[in-house]
Design a protein around this motif. Structure first.
Motif, PDB file in Angstrom:
ATOM      1  N   LEU A 154      23.353  39.637  12.451  1.00  0.00           N
ATOM      2  CA  LEU A 154      23.232  39.368  13.964  1.00  0.00           C
ATOM      3  C   LEU A 154      23.042  40.590  14.630  1.00  0.00           C
ATOM      4  CD1 LEU A 154      25.742  36.334  14.313  1.00  0.00           C
ATOM      5  CD2 LEU A 154      23.346  36.239  13.977  1.00  0.00           C
ATOM      6  N   ASP A 155      23.964  41.590  14.289  1.00  0.00           N
ATOM      7  CA  ASP A 155      23.850  42.887  14.952  1.00  0.00           C
ATOM      8  C   ASP A 155      22.489  43.129  15.244  1.00  0.00           C
ATOM      9  OD1 ASP A 155      24.209  43.215  12.318  1.00  0.00           O
ATOM     10  OD2 ASP A 155      24.402  45.488  12.698  1.00  0.00           O
ATOM     11  N   LEU A 156      21.595  43.016  14.451  1.00  0.00           N
ATOM     12  CA  LEU A 156      20.314  43.642  14.455  1.00  0.00           C
ATOM     13  C   LEU A 156      19.175  42.823  15.155  1.00  0.00           C
ATOM     14  CD1 LEU A 156      19.567  44.221  10.471  1.00  0.00           C
ATOM     15  CD2 LEU A 156      20.395  45.794  12.171  1.00  0.00           C
ATOM     16  N   ILE A 157      19.797  41.884  15.968  1.00  0.00           N
ATOM     17  CA  ILE A 157      19.039  40.911  16.933  1.00  0.00           C
ATOM     18  C   ILE A 157      19.376  41.284  18.420  1.00  0.00           C
ATOM     19  CG2 ILE A 157      18.386  38.563  17.691  1.00  0.00           C
ATOM     20  CD1 ILE A 157      17.469  39.374  14.802  1.00  0.00           C
ATOM     21  N   GLN A 158      18.312  41.656  19.215  1.00  0.00           N
ATOM     22  CA  GLN A 158      18.672  42.133  20.541  1.00  0.00           C
ATOM     23  C   GLN A 158      19.675  41.016  21.231  1.00  0.00           C
ATOM     24  OE1 GLN A 158      17.122  40.222  23.222  1.00  0.00           O
ATOM     25  NE2 GLN A 158      18.333  41.570  24.791  1.00  0.00           N
ATOM     26  N   SER A 159      20.648  41.633  21.955  1.00  0.00           N
ATOM     27  CA  SER A 159      21.616  40.705  22.744  1.00  0.00           C
ATOM     28  C   SER A 159      21.872  40.895  24.194  1.00  0.00           C
ATOM     29  CB  SER A 159      22.787  40.261  21.702  1.00  0.00           C
ATOM     30  OG  SER A 159      23.574  41.731  21.786  1.00  0.00           O
ATOM     31  N   HIS A 160      22.224  40.100  25.045  1.00  0.00           N
ATOM     32  CA  HIS A 160      22.668  40.450  26.248  1.00  0.00           C
ATOM     33  C   HIS A 160      23.811  39.821  26.706  1.00  0.00           C
ATOM     34  CE1 HIS A 160      22.120  41.154  30.626  1.00  0.00           C
ATOM     35  NE2 HIS A 160      21.383  42.266  30.263  1.00  0.00           N
ATOM     36  N   SER A 161      24.584  40.008  27.761  1.00  0.00           N
ATOM     37  CA  SER A 161      25.733  39.148  28.121  1.00  0.00           C
ATOM     38  C   SER A 161      25.139  38.002  28.851  1.00  0.00           C
ATOM     39  CB  SER A 161      26.736  39.959  29.328  1.00  0.00           C
ATOM     40  OG  SER A 161      25.878  40.636  30.241  1.00  0.00           O
ATOM     41  N   LYS A 162      23.958  38.121  29.522  1.00  0.00           N
ATOM     42  CA  LYS A 162      23.381  37.111  30.129  1.00  0.00           C
ATOM     43  C   LYS A 162      22.288  36.321  29.239  1.00  0.00           C
ATOM     44  CE  LYS A 162      21.058  35.907  34.590  1.00  0.00           C
ATOM     45  NZ  LYS A 162      20.482  36.413  35.923  1.00  0.00           N
TER      46      LYS A 162
END
Length: 384
Positions: A154-162
C-alpha cells in the motif's frame, strides 16, 4: 437422503484459497485447463459421518488426488488437514511479497487484471453464463492474489489526506470489492454493492479514465525531466482537445493523457514530482489550443519548461498571476522583444498592473492579458 449442497460463498472461498492448483503440495496440478475447470471439493472429515460442508472441512483437489484420498486412502486425515495450512503459507509467501518500487508491483498486477478483464468481458458481458460459471473460479483466484499483493504494498500507492485526491481510496475499494465478490452467492440471491473501481486500470496503465486535468504545469515538467533522464520520454502533444505525453515502458509506447488523473497522480508520486501550482496546465493547454486552431506552429524552448515557447522567432512566456506587478515582471526578467501572457483571466484587465505596463516599455517586452492574446495571435504572420 441426498447431500446438502455446499454453500456458494464457501465454494468461492475455497477457489480463492486454492490459487487455481490442487492443494496437495506434492501435486499442484493446474485446475483451469483451457475452458475446463477440473477442481473438486473434497471433505477432510467424511461427509457421511459429519454432514459438515464448512469451509474448514473442505479442500480443493484435482480428480486424481481426490480419488486417492477418498477411495484409495493413500493420504491420512492429518496430512490433508495440513495441506490447507501449507497452501495458506504458500499464498503469503508468493503473493504477500514486499516490492521496492511501483514498477515491480505493476509487472505482477497487470497480467492478473488483464486476465480478469478478459474473463469478465468475454463471458459475463458476453452473456455466456455457462462459461462464466466456469471461469469465475479463475477470477476469484486472481482476485485473491491481487488482494494479497496490494495489501502488502500500500505504501507504493499514491495517497492523500483528502480522499478525492488519493489513489489509495481506489485500492481500498478494490480490496472491499474482492471480499464482497468472494462472499456473494448465486446471481438470483445477490445484489452487489461494491463494483470494480475502473480507476485501478488507470493507476496501473491499462486503460485511461477521463477526469480533470491536474493543475500544476510544474509537476508535469518535473515528470518529463525524470522520464527523459531514464530514456522513457518520447514526446508531448499539447494544445489539443485531449493532450498527452508519450512515454516508453518496456519497449512499448503508451499515451498518458493529462486528464487521466489516477495514472498521472501515480506517476507524480512514483517519481516525486508533485510541485506547487504556478501556471495552471488546463489554462496553458487552452491558450496553445487556440494557437493551433489558427494554424500557427510553436516550439518549446525546452520540454521541461512548457511555459516558454517560440513562435516565428518570438519568445512567448506564459504566467498565471492574479495581478502581474512591476516587481513580478522584474523577477521574470523576460528577454527583449519577448511576449508575456497572463493566463489568469478572473481579474480582467486588472491582471496586469499599470506599473508593469510602464516597466515593459523600458524592457521592450509585450504584456498581454487573455483578452489581448486572441487578437495578437490572429495578427501573427510567419515568414516562409
Amino acid at each position: 437422503m441426498s447431500r446438502v449442497k455446499i454453500a456458494e460463498n464457501v465454494k468461492r472461498r475455497l477457489y480463492a484459497e486454492s490459487l487455481g492448483r490442487c492443494m496437495n503440495p506434492n501435486c499442484h496440478k493446474d485446475l483451469f485447463i483451457g475452458d475446463r475447470d477440473i477442481a473438486e471439493q473434497a471433505h477432510i472429515h467424511p461427509y457421511f459421518k459429519t454432514k459438515d460442508n464448512s469451509f474448514e472441512n473442505l479442500i480443493i483437489l484435482c480428480p486424481n488426488c481426490h480419488t486417492e484420498y477418498d477411495k484409495i486412502l493413500q493420504y491420512n486425515l492429518e496430512e490433508v488437514k495440513l495441506w490447507k495450512q501449507i497452501r495458506k503459507d504458500e499464498v503469503n509467501s508468493l503473493f504477500s511479497k514486499k516490492f521496492d518500487a511501483f514498477d515491480d508491483l505493476k509487472r505482477e498486477v497487470v497480467p492478473l487484471l488483464l486476465k480478469n478483464e478478459t474473463i469478465y468481458n468475454s463471458y459475463y458481458l458476453g452473456n455466456k453464463k455457462e462459461l462464466w460459471n466456469k471461469f469465475e473460479a479463475e477470477l476469484l483466484v486472481n482476485n485473491n492474489k491481487l488482494k494479497k499483493m496490494l495489501e502488502k504494498n500500500l505504501d507504493l500507492i499514491q495517497s492523500h489526506s483528502k480522499e478525492s485526491y488519493s489513489n489509495l481510496k481506489y485500492v481500498a475499494t478494490f480490496i472491499k470489492h474482492v471480499d464482497e465478490f468472494e462472499a456473494t452467492r448465486l446471481d438470483e440471491e445477490k445484489e452487489r454493492q461494491i463494483f470494480f473501481p475502473i480507476e485501478i486500470n488507470s493507476i496501473f496503465g491499462i486503460a485511461p479514465v477521463k477526469e480533470s486535468i491536474l493543475p500544476s504545469t510544474e509537476s508535469l515538467e518535473a515528470l518529463i525531466t525524470k522520464l527523459d533522464e531514464q530514456g522513457k520520454f518520447e514526446r508531448i502533444v499539447i494544445g489539443i482537445e485531449d493532450p498527452y505525453i508519450l512515454l516508453n515502458e518496456d519497449g512499448k509506447s503508451s499515451k498518458v493523457f493529462f486528464d487521466d488523473t489516477p495514472r498521472l497522480r501515480q506517476l507524480y508520486f512514483e517519481y516525486k514530482c508533485f510541485k506547487s501550482i504556478k501556471v495552471r496546465l488546463d489554462s496553458l493547454n487552452f491558450a496553445l489550443k487556440y494557437m493551433n486552431s489558427k494554424g500557427i506552429s510553436f516550439e518549446f524552448n525546452s520540454f521541461n519548461n512548457l511555459r516558454e515557447i517560440t513562435v516565428c522567432g518570438i519568445k512567448m512566456l506564459f504566467i498565471y498571476d492574479y495581478c502581474l506587478s512591476e516587481v513580478g515582471l522584474m523577477q521574470l526578467a523576460p528577454e527583449e522583444n519577448s511576449v508575456v501572457i497572463n493566463l489568469h483571466n478572473w481579474n480582467g484587465e486588472s491582471c496586469i498592473s499599470s506599473q508593469a505596463y510602464e516597466l515593459s516599455k523600458t524592457m521592450n517586452v509585450t504584456l498581454l492579458t487573455m483578452k489581448g492574446y486572441y487578437p495578437y495571435v490572429n495578427r501573427i504572420k510567419c515568414e516562409k
